[in-house]
Scaffold this active site. Structure first.
Site, PDB file in Angstrom:
ATOM      1  N   LYS A  86       2.166  -3.921   6.563  1.00 45.85           N
ATOM      2  CA  LYS A  86       2.566  -3.926   5.146  1.00 45.85           C
ATOM      3  C   LYS A  86       4.069  -3.720   5.024  1.00 45.85           C
ATOM      4  CE  LYS A  86      -1.404  -4.750   3.472  1.00 45.85           C
ATOM      5  NZ  LYS A  86      -1.657  -6.090   2.922  1.00 45.85           N
ATOM      6  N   TYR A 106      -1.696  -0.865  10.878  1.00 49.25           N
ATOM      7  CA  TYR A 106      -1.987  -1.509   9.588  1.00 49.25           C
ATOM      8  C   TYR A 106      -0.797  -1.336   8.641  1.00 49.25           C
ATOM      9  CZ  TYR A 106      -3.501  -1.773   4.759  1.00 49.25           C
ATOM     10  OH  TYR A 106      -3.557  -2.056   3.419  1.00 49.25           O
ATOM     11  N   SER A 162       0.838  -1.202   0.000  1.00 46.36           N
ATOM     12  CA  SER A 162       0.000   0.000   0.000  1.00 46.36           C
ATOM     13  C   SER A 162       0.869   1.246   0.000  1.00 46.36           C
ATOM     14  CB  SER A 162      -0.856  -0.025   1.270  1.00 46.36           C
ATOM     15  OG  SER A 162      -1.418   1.225   1.518  1.00 46.36           O
TER      16      SER A 162
HETATM   17  P1  NAD Z   1     -11.040  -6.923   1.397  1.00 42.85           P
HETATM   18  O1  NAD Z   1     -11.227  -6.870   2.864  1.00 42.85           O
HETATM   19  O2  NAD Z   1     -12.207  -6.627   0.521  1.00 42.85           O
HETATM   20  O3  NAD Z   1     -10.461  -8.357   0.973  1.00 42.85           O
HETATM   21  C1  NAD Z   1      -9.605  -9.094   1.804  1.00 42.85           C
HETATM   22  C2  NAD Z   1     -10.094 -10.531   1.820  1.00 42.85           C
HETATM   23  O4  NAD Z   1      -9.225 -11.309   2.648  1.00 42.85           O
HETATM   24  C3  NAD Z   1     -11.503 -10.681   2.398  1.00 42.85           C
HETATM   25  O5  NAD Z   1     -12.267 -11.484   1.530  1.00 42.85           O
HETATM   26  C4  NAD Z   1     -11.282 -11.385   3.740  1.00 42.85           C
HETATM   27  O6  NAD Z   1     -12.366 -12.214   4.092  1.00 42.85           O
HETATM   28  C5  NAD Z   1     -10.000 -12.155   3.480  1.00 42.85           C
HETATM   29  N1  NAD Z   1      -9.194 -12.441   4.654  1.00 42.85           N
HETATM   30  C6  NAD Z   1      -8.758 -11.573   5.603  1.00 42.85           C
HETATM   31  N2  NAD Z   1      -8.023 -12.205   6.527  1.00 42.85           N
HETATM   32  C7  NAD Z   1      -7.969 -13.507   6.168  1.00 42.85           C
HETATM   33  C8  NAD Z   1      -7.353 -14.657   6.716  1.00 42.85           C
HETATM   34  N3  NAD Z   1      -6.664 -14.609   7.849  1.00 42.85           N
HETATM   35  N4  NAD Z   1      -7.491 -15.834   6.071  1.00 42.85           N
HETATM   36  C9  NAD Z   1      -8.195 -15.917   4.921  1.00 42.85           C
HETATM   37  N5  NAD Z   1      -8.806 -14.849   4.344  1.00 42.85           N
HETATM   38  C10 NAD Z   1      -8.693 -13.661   4.973  1.00 42.85           C
HETATM   39  O7  NAD Z   1      -9.818  -5.962   1.052  1.00 42.85           O
HETATM   40  P2  NAD Z   1      -9.312  -5.401  -0.354  1.00 42.85           P
HETATM   41  O8  NAD Z   1      -9.674  -3.973  -0.443  1.00 42.85           O
HETATM   42  O9  NAD Z   1      -9.708  -6.321  -1.447  1.00 42.85           O
HETATM   43  O10 NAD Z   1      -7.746  -5.463  -0.120  1.00 42.85           O
HETATM   44  C11 NAD Z   1      -6.973  -6.574  -0.524  1.00 42.85           C
HETATM   45  C12 NAD Z   1      -5.534  -6.371  -0.077  1.00 42.85           C
HETATM   46  O11 NAD Z   1      -5.038  -5.152  -0.617  1.00 42.85           O
HETATM   47  C13 NAD Z   1      -5.371  -6.257   1.439  1.00 42.85           C
HETATM   48  O12 NAD Z   1      -4.164  -6.928   1.797  1.00 42.85           O
HETATM   49  C14 NAD Z   1      -5.236  -4.772   1.670  1.00 42.85           C
HETATM   50  O13 NAD Z   1      -4.484  -4.477   2.822  1.00 42.85           O
HETATM   51  C15 NAD Z   1      -4.506  -4.334   0.414  1.00 42.85           C
HETATM   52  N6  NAD Z   1      -4.743  -2.917   0.065  1.00 42.85           N
HETATM   53  C16 NAD Z   1      -6.029  -2.465  -0.060  1.00 42.85           C
HETATM   54  C17 NAD Z   1      -6.254  -1.136  -0.359  1.00 42.85           C
HETATM   55  C18 NAD Z   1      -7.659  -0.589  -0.444  1.00 42.85           C
HETATM   56  O14 NAD Z   1      -7.831   0.622  -0.307  1.00 42.85           O
HETATM   57  N7  NAD Z   1      -8.680  -1.411  -0.692  1.00 42.85           N
HETATM   58  C19 NAD Z   1      -5.170  -0.274  -0.582  1.00 42.85           C
HETATM   59  C20 NAD Z   1      -3.879  -0.768  -0.464  1.00 42.85           C
HETATM   60  C21 NAD Z   1      -3.677  -2.108  -0.151  1.00 42.85           C
HETATM   61  C1  WQD Z   2      -9.267   9.721   0.724  1.00 40.89           C
HETATM   62  C2  WQD Z   2      -9.423  11.229   0.952  1.00 40.89           C
HETATM   63  C3  WQD Z   2      -9.620  11.805   3.276  1.00 40.89           C
HETATM   64  C4  WQD Z   2     -13.515   9.842   3.853  1.00 40.89           C
HETATM   65  C5  WQD Z   2      -6.731   4.715   2.948  1.00 40.89           C
HETATM   66  C6  WQD Z   2      -5.653   4.031   3.743  1.00 40.89           C
HETATM   67  C7  WQD Z   2      -4.593   3.501   2.824  1.00 40.89           C
HETATM   68  C8  WQD Z   2      -5.201   2.628   1.730  1.00 40.89           C
HETATM   69  C9  WQD Z   2      -6.341   3.302   1.039  1.00 40.89           C
HETATM   70  C10 WQD Z   2      -5.109   0.344   2.418  1.00 40.89           C
HETATM   71  C11 WQD Z   2      -8.596  11.744   2.138  1.00 40.89           C
HETATM   72  C12 WQD Z   2     -10.892  12.145   2.537  1.00 40.89           C
HETATM   73  C13 WQD Z   2     -12.332  10.316   3.330  1.00 40.89           C
HETATM   74  C14 WQD Z   2     -14.535  10.763   4.242  1.00 40.89           C
HETATM   75  C15 WQD Z   2     -13.115  12.566   3.518  1.00 40.89           C
HETATM   76  N1  WQD Z   2      -5.752   1.418   2.261  1.00 40.89           N
HETATM   77  N2  WQD Z   2     -12.133  11.659   3.161  1.00 40.89           N
HETATM   78  N3  WQD Z   2     -14.280  12.093   4.055  1.00 40.89           N
HETATM   79  O1  WQD Z   2      -6.930   7.773   3.629  1.00 40.89           O
HETATM   80  O2  WQD Z   2      -6.014   8.041   1.270  1.00 40.89           O
HETATM   81  O3  WQD Z   2      -6.141   5.807   2.249  1.00 40.89           O
HETATM   82  O4  WQD Z   2      -7.281   3.792   2.004  1.00 40.89           O
HETATM   83  O5  WQD Z   2      -3.951   0.154   2.245  1.00 40.89           O
HETATM   84  O6  WQD Z   2      -3.706   2.784   3.610  1.00 40.89           O
HETATM   85  O7  WQD Z   2      -5.085   4.973   4.641  1.00 40.89           O
HETATM   86  O8  WQD Z   2      -8.232   6.909   1.616  1.00 40.89           O
HETATM   87  O9  WQD Z   2     -10.588   6.974   0.930  1.00 40.89           O
HETATM   88  O10 WQD Z   2     -10.035   7.081   3.387  1.00 40.89           O
HETATM   89  O11 WQD Z   2      -9.510   9.038   1.941  1.00 40.89           O
HETATM   90  O12 WQD Z   2     -12.930  13.777   3.393  1.00 40.89           O
HETATM   91  O13 WQD Z   2     -15.598  10.397   4.744  1.00 40.89           O
HETATM   92  O14 WQD Z   2     -10.787  11.489   1.285  1.00 40.89           O
HETATM   93  O15 WQD Z   2      -9.321  12.777   4.246  1.00 40.89           O
HETATM   94  O16 WQD Z   2      -8.165  13.030   1.803  1.00 40.89           O
HETATM   95  P1  WQD Z   2      -6.792   7.253   2.276  1.00 40.89           P
HETATM   96  P2  WQD Z   2      -9.672   7.433   1.991  1.00 40.89           P
END
Ligand code: NAD
Ligand code: WQD
Length: 337
Positions: free
Chosen positions: A152, A148, A124
Site C-alpha cells: 500500500k 501487505y 489503508s
Molecule cells: P476483498 O478481498 O473482499 O476484495 C478484493 C477483490 O479483488 C476480490 O474480489 C478479489 O477477487 C479481487 N482481486 C484480487 N486480486 C486480483 C487481481 N490480481 N485481479 C483481479 N481481481 C483481483 O477485499 P476488500 O476488503 O473489499 O478490500 C478492497 C481493497 O481495500 C483492497 O485493496 C484492500 O487492501 C483495501 N483495504 C481493505 C481493508 C479491509 O479491512 N477490508 C482495509 C484497508 C484497505
Molecule cells: C481489530 C482489533 C485486534 C481479531 C487489519 C489490518 C489493516 C486493515 C484492517 C487492510 C485489534 C483485535 C482481532 C480477533 C481480537 N486491513 N482482535 N481478536 O488489525 O486493526 O487491521 O484490518 O488494510 O491493515 O491490519 O483489524 O479486525 O484484525 O483487529 O482481539 O480474533 O481486534 O487485536 O485490536 P486491524 P482487526
C-alpha cells in the site's frame, strides 16, 4: 458515466458498485474472483434493479486489462483489487508484491496507453505504522510493519511520482480505517474464506455458532479497558466516500490523500458487547496474548475528507453491528448458503 471497479466483487467493491449504480452511474466490474464469488455481483444487480458489466480477468494480464479499458473507456477507475491479509503477506510476500504491485502497475500502464488518467486507490491506515499520536492525520509519518502494508505504501508512492510527472493524472488515495458492516438489506456483505482474521467477522461467526469463542488479543494495552482500540467504519459510509472522491478526481488533477474513518475509537470489548446486545447471543471470549504487529490504538482524524471532499461518516458502531448481524444471521455460510 461508466466507472470501472477493479475488485468489484469483493467486500468493499460490491458495496461501492451498488452505490455507484444507485447514483446513476454505469459500472464495469473487473475481478478474478480469487477472493470473491459471482453471486455477489448477482445480488448487487438485484438490489440496484439493473445490470452491471462483469469482466473476469486478472490484473496480472496486461493485454486483457488494456483491452478492457479500451473497450469500456471509463470516466474513472476505482481500484480495489488486491490481496489484504496481513498474516498471509508475511508467509507469501512475493505473492503480495506481485498481485498488489504488479497488478497496480499493469493497470496504470494500461490507463496510460489508453489515455485514461483518473483513479481512486484503496489504501489503508496500516501505512501509519505505529501511530505516534491519535487521532491520526494524513501528514503523520508513514511506515509499515508488514509486506501487505508495504504494497500500500509503495502503491501510494508510485501514484505520487506519476501525478508529479504529468498533469493528466488524477488520483484519490483513500486510507480506510477498519471497514465493517454491510448493506442494510443483508443481501451483500463480507464473506471471508476460511477463518476470519478480522474482529467483527470473527465475532459474527461465534454468534452463529461456527466458532466457539473469541480470542481477545491482549488485555493489557494502555487503553481504558486494556483491549485494542480501532476506528470501525460502516462500509456504506466508505462507499459514499468513494463517490465523494470520484467527484474530486473528475474535477482536479494531481493527487489527494484522505483518511476515511469516523474519528471515534472503540475497544475490542465494546465491539463484543455491542454484538451481544444487537444479536441477543452470548459471545464467549477469553483474553490471550497480544497479536504480533498489533498497535494499541488507531483512529482517524477525518477532518480533511470533510473539508475537501464534503464527506463525513454518518453511522455509529450500533448500526455497523446491526447490519453485520443481519447479513451474518441471514447468510450464516456467507454467499455459499
Ligand atoms: P476483498 O478481498 O473482499 O476484495 C478484493 C477483490 O479483488 C476480490 O474480489 C478479489 O477477487 C479481487 N482481486 C484480487 N486480486 C486480483 C487481481 N490480481 N485481479 C483481479 N481481481 C483481483 O477485499 P476488500 O476488503 O473489499 O478490500 C478492497 C481493497 O481495500 C483492497 O485493496 C484492500 O487492501 C483495501 N483495504 C481493505 C481493508 C479491509 O479491512 N477490508 C482495509 C484497508 C484497505
Ligand atoms: C481489530 C482489533 C485486534 C481479531 C487489519 C489490518 C489493516 C486493515 C484492517 C487492510 C485489534 C483485535 C482481532 C480477533 C481480537 N486491513 N482482535 N481478536 O488489525 O486493526 O487491521 O484490518 O488494510 O491493515 O491490519 O483489524 O479486525 O484484525 O483487529 O482481539 O480474533 O481486534 O487485536 O485490536 P486491524 P482487526
Amino acid at each position: 458515466m461508466r466507472i470501472l471497479v477493479t475488485g468489484g466483487a469483493g467486500y468493499i467493491g460490491s458495496h461501492t458498485a451498488l452505490a455507484l449504480l444507485n447514483s446513476g452511474h454505469d459500472v464495469t466490474v473487473l475481478d478474478n474472483f480469487s477472493n470473491s464469488v459471482p453471486e455477489a455481483i448477482c445480488r448487487v444487480s438485484e438490489l440496484a434493479g439493473r445490470r452491471l458489466q462483469v469482466i473476469e480477468a486478472d490484473l496480472g494480464d496486461p493485454q486483457t486489462i488494456k483491452r478492457a479499458l479500451a473497450r469500456t473507456r471509463p470516466a474513472a477507475v476505482i481500484h480495489f483489487a488486491g490481496l489484504k491479509s496481513v498474516g498471509e503477506s508475511h508467509s507469501q510476500p512475493l505473492r503480495y508484491f506481485s498481485n498488489n504491485l504488479s497488478g497496480t502497475l499493469n493497470l496504470l500502464n494500461a490507463m496510460q496507453e489508453t489515455d485514461l488518467g483518473r483513479l481512486i486507490f484503496s489504501s489503508s491506515a496500516t501505512v501509519y505504522g505505529v501511530p505516534d499520536e491519535v487521532p491520526v492525520k494524513e501528514d503523520h509519518s508513514l511506515s509499515t510493519t508488514n509486506p501487505y502494508g508495504r504494497t500500500k505504501l509503495v502503491g501510494e508512492q508510485l501514484l505520487a511520482d506519476l501525478a508529479a510527472s504529468d498533469v493528466r493524472w488524477s488520483f484519490a488515495v483513500l486510507r480506510y480505517f477498519n471497514p465493517v458492516g454491510s448493506h442494510p438489506s443483508g443481501r451483500i456483505g463480507e464473506d471471508p474464506r476460511g477463518t476470519p482474521s478480522n474482529l467483527v467477522p470473527y465475532v459474527g461467526r461465534v454468534a452463529v455458532g461456527r466458532e466457539p469463542l473469541v480470542n481477545i488479543f491482549g488485555g493489557d494495552y494502555p487503553t481504558p479497558d486494556g483491549t485494542g482500540v480501532r476506528d470501525y467504519i460502516h462500509v456504506e459510509d466508505l462507499a459514499a466516500g468513494h463517490l465523494a472522491a470520484l467527484e474530486w478526481v473528475l474535477q482536479h488533477s494531481g493527487i489527494g490523500v484522505w483518511n476515511l474513518g469516523t474519528g471515534q475509537g472503540h475497544s475490542v470489548l465494546e465491539v463484543i458487547r455491542m454484538y451481544e446486545q444487537v444479536s441477543g447471543q452470548r459471545i464467549p471470549r477469553r483474553i490471550v496474548a497480544r497479536r504480533q504487529g498489533d498497535v494499541s490504538s488507531s483512529y482517524a482524524d477525518p477532518a480533511k475528507a470533510e473539508r475537501e471532499l464534503g464527506w463525513t461518516a454518518r453511522q455509529g458502531l450500533r448500526e455497523m453491528i446491526e447490519d453485520h448481524w443481519r447479513w451474518q444471521s441471514r447468510n450464516p455460510m456467507g454467499y455459499g448458503g
